[in-house]
Design an enzyme around this catalytic site. Structure first.
Site, short mmCIF file in Angstrom:
data_model
loop_
_atom_site.label_atom_id
_atom_site.label_comp_id
_atom_site.label_asym_id
_atom_site.label_seq_id
_atom_site.Cartn_x
_atom_site.Cartn_y
_atom_site.Cartn_z
N LYS A 45 0.79 -1.24 0.00
CA LYS A 45 0.00 0.00 0.00
C LYS A 45 0.82 1.29 0.00
CE LYS A 45 -3.65 -2.44 2.45
NZ LYS A 45 -4.58 -2.44 3.56
N LYS A 47 2.12 2.73 2.39
CA LYS A 47 1.83 3.54 3.58
C LYS A 47 1.86 2.62 4.80
CE LYS A 47 -3.17 3.31 2.96
NZ LYS A 47 -4.40 4.04 2.80
#
Length: 131
Positions: A45, A47
């Site tokens: 992702k 993140k």
């Protein structure tokens, strides 16, 4: 005994997470959940998760119906995890439909619909808007 396995990040727990775990458990007698490590989550992702992998494991382990929890270190090891935990059924969200069909030689593969309008991203956005 029919064993079910599913995978996910399970960060910022919401009703969609609970419902998919309940529906996965209803397909068998034993539910094992693979929790994405912090490194795997970041790789997928780009993140960081809000909660650490240790906290996410403890949170998911505490949910009624979840029988076993482990850390998923690599997407490429899903077949290994299916065999290691003796899964008869792999459950994934339907946004992954078809992407895990190659595991049908190891177990039944079931794609369950996600809870409409609910996601960790939308939950976090809602929190940001209220702050």
């Amino acid at each position: 005994m029919r064993k079910v396995i599913t995978f996910g990040t399970f960060d910022v727990l919401h009703i969609g997470h609970i419902r998919i775990l309940q529906r996965a458990k209803a397909l068998g007698d034993h539910l094992t959940v693979g929790i994405s490590t912090d490194a795997l989550n970041y790789a997928k992702k780009q993140k960081d998760a809000v909660y650490s992998e240790t906290d996410r494991m403890e949170i998911v382990r505490s949910i009624v119906g979840v029988d076993d929890v482990f850390l998923e270190h690599s997407l490429e090891l899903k077949g290994h995890y299916i065999q290691q935990y003796g899964a008869d059924i792999l459950v994934m969200g339907d946004d992954w439909a078809g992407r895990f069909d190659h595991f049908k030689s190891l177990c039944q593969v079931v794609y369950l619909p996600r809870t409409e309008g609910i996601s960790t991203t939308s939950t976090l956005e809602s929190i940001r808007l209220r702050a």
